[in-house]
Design an enzyme around this catalytic site. Structure first.
Site, short mmCIF file in Angstrom:
data_model
loop_
_atom_site.label_atom_id
_atom_site.label_comp_id
_atom_site.label_asym_id
_atom_site.label_seq_id
_atom_site.Cartn_x
_atom_site.Cartn_y
_atom_site.Cartn_z
N SER A 65 13.18 2.62 2.96
CA SER A 65 13.72 3.30 4.14
C SER A 65 14.32 2.27 5.09
O SER A 65 14.04 1.07 4.99
CB SER A 65 12.60 4.09 4.84
N HIS A 121 4.17 -4.73 8.75
CA HIS A 121 4.14 -4.63 10.21
C HIS A 121 2.83 -5.14 10.81
O HIS A 121 2.67 -5.14 12.03
CB HIS A 121 4.35 -3.17 10.62
N ALA A 156 3.14 -0.96 4.58
CA ALA A 156 2.70 -1.01 5.98
C ALA A 156 2.19 -2.39 6.38
O ALA A 156 2.19 -2.72 7.58
CB ALA A 156 1.62 0.05 6.22
N HIS A 162 12.82 -2.84 1.70
CA HIS A 162 12.22 -1.57 2.10
C HIS A 162 13.10 -0.44 1.61
O HIS A 162 14.34 -0.53 1.69
CB HIS A 162 12.07 -1.46 3.62
N ARG A 216 5.12 12.44 -2.79
CA ARG A 216 5.23 13.05 -1.46
C ARG A 216 6.33 12.35 -0.66
O ARG A 216 6.78 11.27 -1.02
CB ARG A 216 3.90 12.94 -0.70
N ASP A 226 1.43 -15.70 6.23
CA ASP A 226 0.98 -17.09 6.01
C ASP A 226 1.12 -17.47 4.54
O ASP A 226 1.56 -18.58 4.22
CB ASP A 226 -0.49 -17.24 6.43
N GLU A 238 12.85 -9.66 1.26
CA GLU A 238 12.08 -8.51 1.72
C GLU A 238 12.87 -7.24 1.45
O GLU A 238 14.07 -7.18 1.75
CB GLU A 238 11.83 -8.67 3.23
N PRO A 283 0.79 -1.22 0.00
CA PRO A 283 0.00 0.00 0.00
C PRO A 283 0.83 1.28 0.00
O PRO A 283 1.86 1.37 0.65
CB PRO A 283 -0.82 -0.10 1.29
#
Ligand code: CA2
Length: 151
Positions: free
Chosen positions: A103, A81, A78, A101, A19, A88, A99, A11
């Site tokens: 940041s 988390h 998000a 990210h 932004r 699952d 994985e 998302p």
């Protein structure tokens, strides 16, 4: 036959470049797709690059990867988390997972410092912006060259 990797984005990652450039950089999701595609081509991989704001759609895509893809690179946004459902699905799919990210989630809010996705991941790359997607392709290439084991 070229090896297919699913690159799944969660998302709000469709908002990249619009932004919060101080956290997520100035690259758009389209920029990320094109640098990931280039890295994949250089390593003899092809990618299916997708983004959704919907948790169940990410779960469906992880399930879809079974039988079609050799591995999954995921920035679950998000849902990283919060989502036991995504975890699952990743644990059930039987594919290597990396994985990513943009940041460094470990120097941000405490609630971002726990990842459900990590429980299913062979490795984690964070804090390196879009470069992390290229590094994930390189890491996946290594994993596949060693037989593509899940863990
Ligand atoms: O650092 C990452 O890649 C994250 O997965 C990004 C997620 C965040 O919830 C994770 O904790 C870390 C959020 C992506 C939202 O991206 C935006 C981009 C521009 C404007 C607003 C949101």
């Amino acid at each position: 036959m070229t090896r297919l990797i699913y690159v799944l984005n969660g998302p709000n990652l469709n908002m990249l470049g619009v932004r919060e450039p101080e956290i997520y950089g100035t690259e758009t999701l389209a920029d990320l797709r094109s640098r990931t595609e280039k890295a994949a081509a250089a390593n003899g991989l092809t990618i299916e690059f997708r983004q959704s704001n919907v948790e169940g759609e990410l779960v469906n895509w992880v399930q879809e990867a079974r039988g079609k893809a050799k591995g999954i690179i995921i920035n679950a946004g998000a849902y990283t988390h919060t989502s036991v459902a995504v975890l699952d699905a990743l644990q059930a799919v039987g594919l290597p997972v990396i994985e990513v990210h943009l940041s460094n989630i470990f120097r941000r809010d405490q609630f971002r410092q726990h990842s459900y996705v990590s429980l299913a991941a062979t490795g984690i790359i964070c804090g390196l912006g879009g470069k992390g997607y290229e590094l994930a392709i390189e890491a996946m290439t290594d994993i596949l060259s060693k037989g593509g084991n899940k863990a």
